[in-house]
Design an enzyme around this catalytic site. Structure first.
Site, PDB file in Angstrom:
ATOM      1  N   GLU A  11     -18.642 -13.829   6.013  1.00 40.41           N
ATOM      2  CA  GLU A  11     -19.723 -14.830   5.919  1.00 40.41           C
ATOM      3  C   GLU A  11     -20.508 -14.852   7.220  1.00 40.41           C
ATOM      4  O   GLU A  11     -21.015 -15.886   7.648  1.00 40.41           O
ATOM      5  CB  GLU A  11     -19.176 -16.234   5.575  1.00 40.41           C
ATOM      6  CG  GLU A  11     -17.710 -16.471   5.878  1.00 40.41           C
ATOM      7  CD  GLU A  11     -17.394 -16.592   7.365  1.00 40.41           C
ATOM      8  OE1 GLU A  11     -17.097 -15.525   7.959  1.00 40.41           O
ATOM      9  OE2 GLU A  11     -17.428 -17.712   7.918  1.00 40.41           O
ATOM     10  N   ASP A  71     -23.226 -17.698  11.074  1.00 41.70           N
ATOM     11  CA  ASP A  71     -21.925 -17.777  10.399  1.00 41.70           C
ATOM     12  C   ASP A  71     -21.911 -19.064   9.559  1.00 41.70           C
ATOM     13  O   ASP A  71     -22.154 -20.160  10.093  1.00 41.70           O
ATOM     14  CB  ASP A  71     -20.818 -17.808  11.463  1.00 41.70           C
ATOM     15  CG  ASP A  71     -19.431 -17.734  10.851  1.00 41.70           C
ATOM     16  OD1 ASP A  71     -18.712 -16.761  11.147  1.00 41.70           O
ATOM     17  OD2 ASP A  71     -19.069 -18.663  10.091  1.00 41.70           O
TER      18      ASP A  71
HETATM   19  N1  LIG Z   1     -16.215 -15.580  -1.625  1.00 39.18           N
HETATM   20  C1  LIG Z   1     -16.095 -14.779  -0.589  1.00 39.18           C
HETATM   21  N2  LIG Z   1     -15.377 -15.187   0.484  1.00 39.18           N
HETATM   22  C2  LIG Z   1     -15.266 -14.377   1.543  1.00 39.18           C
HETATM   23  C3  LIG Z   1     -15.890 -13.133   1.578  1.00 39.18           C
HETATM   24  N3  LIG Z   1     -15.621 -12.541   2.774  1.00 39.18           N
HETATM   25  C4  LIG Z   1     -14.872 -13.421   3.469  1.00 39.18           C
HETATM   26  N4  LIG Z   1     -14.655 -14.530   2.743  1.00 39.18           N
HETATM   27  C5  LIG Z   1     -13.902 -15.714   3.095  1.00 39.18           C
HETATM   28  O1  LIG Z   1     -14.580 -16.387   4.133  1.00 39.18           O
HETATM   29  C6  LIG Z   1     -13.637 -17.241   4.776  1.00 39.18           C
HETATM   30  C7  LIG Z   1     -13.923 -17.293   6.257  1.00 39.18           C
HETATM   31  O2  LIG Z   1     -13.138 -18.306   6.784  1.00 39.18           O
HETATM   32  P1  LIG Z   1     -13.115 -18.668   8.317  1.00 39.18           P
HETATM   33  O3  LIG Z   1     -13.256 -17.414   9.144  1.00 39.18           O
HETATM   34  O4  LIG Z   1     -11.880 -19.487   8.542  1.00 39.18           O
HETATM   35  O5  LIG Z   1     -14.394 -19.479   8.566  1.00 39.18           O
HETATM   36  P2  LIG Z   1     -14.852 -20.910   8.082  1.00 39.18           P
HETATM   37  O6  LIG Z   1     -13.956 -21.507   7.059  1.00 39.18           O
HETATM   38  O7  LIG Z   1     -16.280 -20.760   7.680  1.00 39.18           O
HETATM   39  O8  LIG Z   1     -14.767 -21.745   9.423  1.00 39.18           O
HETATM   40  P3  LIG Z   1     -15.895 -21.898  10.485  1.00 39.18           P
HETATM   41  O9  LIG Z   1     -16.526 -20.579  10.676  1.00 39.18           O
HETATM   42  O10 LIG Z   1     -15.183 -22.380  11.722  1.00 39.18           O
HETATM   43  O11 LIG Z   1     -16.858 -22.911   9.978  1.00 39.18           O
HETATM   44  C8  LIG Z   1     -12.254 -16.694   4.445  1.00 39.18           C
HETATM   45  O12 LIG Z   1     -11.579 -17.622   3.595  1.00 39.18           O
HETATM   46  C9  LIG Z   1     -12.541 -15.416   3.668  1.00 39.18           C
HETATM   47  O13 LIG Z   1     -11.591 -15.198   2.623  1.00 39.18           O
HETATM   48  C10 LIG Z   1     -16.625 -12.713   0.416  1.00 39.18           C
HETATM   49  O14 LIG Z   1     -17.202 -11.623   0.359  1.00 39.18           O
HETATM   50  N5  LIG Z   1     -16.704 -13.580  -0.621  1.00 39.18           N
END
Ligand SMILES: Nc1nc2c(ncn2[C@@H]2O[C@H](COP(=O)(O)OP(=O)(O)OP(=O)(O)O)[C@@H](O)[C@H]2O)c(=O)[nH]1
Length: 393
Positions: free
Chosen positions: A312, A268
């Site tokens: 992600e 992740d």
């Molecule tokens: N650009 C982009 N962003 C995405 C996609 N899928 C999910 N996201 C974003 O990924 C982010 C995931 O955020 P969190 O689950 O809070 O995870 P994080 O900020 O990495 O926090 P930690 O995992 O604790 O490090 C969210 O803001 C989603 O909008 C995608 O396909 N493209």
């Protein structure tokens, strides 16, 4: 504005089917691997028609011979004897196909090579009979067997265009050679009328088959592309969640059957929300694509699977991989990602983008869901422990 199918193919330029769709196939030939796949597909599609065609061939040959028997039993027994042999050769391919089907042999694997040869064989026999009836001026329907075979080579049998064209042309060439040997020059003059009729059938058959096969090939590529889309993630080209779930269940069964170790590694990206917020969504997409490409390099053996299982979140499934190898791979992944040094302006851990990793080894009795939960718990621990690290559950 590009047509829709052109746009979609452009999106799948990285897949063999998308690339072929874009490059086109005017010569009715794909790249070698795809060509093999297409021929198997064509063989599968034509299977019913092949068996039906074989049965029809047997019925027609038997019917012809019955009529010939009635006609020549007394008037020309020598010709009847010769005919019996010729009709036997004509019936042989039909018998072969029916027998192959009965014993469940895969006709489609040999169709494209074997059928053109059989066609030419039957074509020679049919042409021989045609010539005899031409000389004796017998006006029977079965005088036109060679013409019928020229048409058949283009349709029903699952033979590709070029082979069908060569088979049909061979029948005509052999017919001309045979006629030149058997007929007098005045009879040969008349025979050219039959040859021109064969050439006309060849032209009609070839043009129709070309058009038909072109659309069959297009349909094949679009179908395969749809299958690919259903199983892959469009951003990274890795397996998607659906195909990962299927692969996880199947690989687990194999690990159980073969008593092999199975490692599940979940990954992740760290602080990805902050990355998105500071650099924008397109930059976030680019990071996901970049990481997906990196992860793909770690899926090295045929049974390894790299997948994007969430926004992600990624997974690496490794059969026949013990805990120490899984840890070594996780460590290599962390350092390979660090080497890429992708700036992360909003990360609390590092100036560059990082990832956290959870590893779980399958234990006998564990279900696919339990294994996934174990890897997810390890990933959670890695996050809790400060991110940019791996934890083995
Ligand atoms: N650009 C982009 N962003 C995405 C996609 N899928 C999910 N996201 C974003 O990924 C982010 C995931 O955020 P969190 O689950 O809070 O995870 P994080 O900020 O990495 O926090 P930690 O995992 O604790 O490090 C969210 O803001 C989603 O909008 C995608 O396909 N493209």
């Amino acid at each position: 504005m590009q047509p829709l199918e052109q746009q979609s193919a452009e999106d799948f330029r990285d897949t063999p089917h998308g690339r072929q769709l874009l490059e086109g196939f005017r010569g009715l030939l794909f790249a070698p691997d795809l060509e093999r796949e297409f021929r198997r597909y064509l063989g599968r599609q034509a299977r019913f028609a092949q068996v039906l065609g074989a049965c029809l061939l047997l019925i027609v040959v038997a019917g012809y011979h019955y009529v010939e028997w009635q006609l020549y039993a007394e008037s020309d027994p020598q010709w009847l004897r010769e005919l019996a042999l010729l009709r036997l050769v004509e019936a042989a391919p039909g018998v072969a196909i029916v027998v192959m089907t009965l014993f469940n042999w895969r006709i489609r694997l040999v169709a494209n090579r074997l059928f053109p040869l059989l066609l030419v064989l039957v074509g020679i026999v049919a042409a021989r009979i045609d010539i005899h009836y031409e000389v004796t001026q017998t006006e029977l329907a079965f005088r036109y067997g060679a013409g019928l075979l020229i048409v058949c080579s283009f349709f029903f049998l699952g033979i590709t265009f070029w082979r069908a064209l060569i088979s049909a042309a061979s029948i005509i060439v052999i017919d001309i050679l045979m006629a030149a040997l058997i007929l007098s020059s005045s009879e040969m003059q008349v025979h050219w009328i039959a040859v021109s009729y064969y050439l006309l059938l060849l032209a009609i058959g070839a043009i129709s088959r070309y058009i038909h096969e072109y659309s069959q090939r297009e349909q094949f590529l679009v179908r395969q592309l749809l299958g690919w889309v259903a199983q892959h993630d469009s951003l990274t080209g890795l397996a998607n969640r659906r195909s990962f779930d299927t692969a996880l269940r199947q690989t687990l069964l194999q690990a159980r059957r073969d008593r092999q170790p199975l490692a599940l590694i979940l990954l992740d990206l760290d602080n990805f929300k902050a990355y998105n917020d500071s650099l924008g969504h397109p930059a976030g997409d680019a990071l996901i694509r970049d990481f997906g490409e990196l992860l793909g390099r770690f899926s090295r053996r045929p049974m390894d699977l790299a997948a994007r299982v969430g926004g992600e979140e990624f997974a690496l499934l490794l059969l026949n991989c013990d805990a120490s190898s899984a840890q070594a791979i996780a460590a290599q992944l962390l350092s390979a990602f660090a080497e890429r040094a992708i700036p992360h302006p909003a990360s609390a851990q590092s100036a560059c983008a990082t990832t956290s990793i959870g590893i779980a080894m399958w234990r006998p009795g564990q279900t696919a869901e339990q294994l996934y939960q174990a890897a997810d718990a390890a990933l959670y621990q890695a996050k809790q422990a400060g991110k940019n690290r791996y934890v083995l559950q």
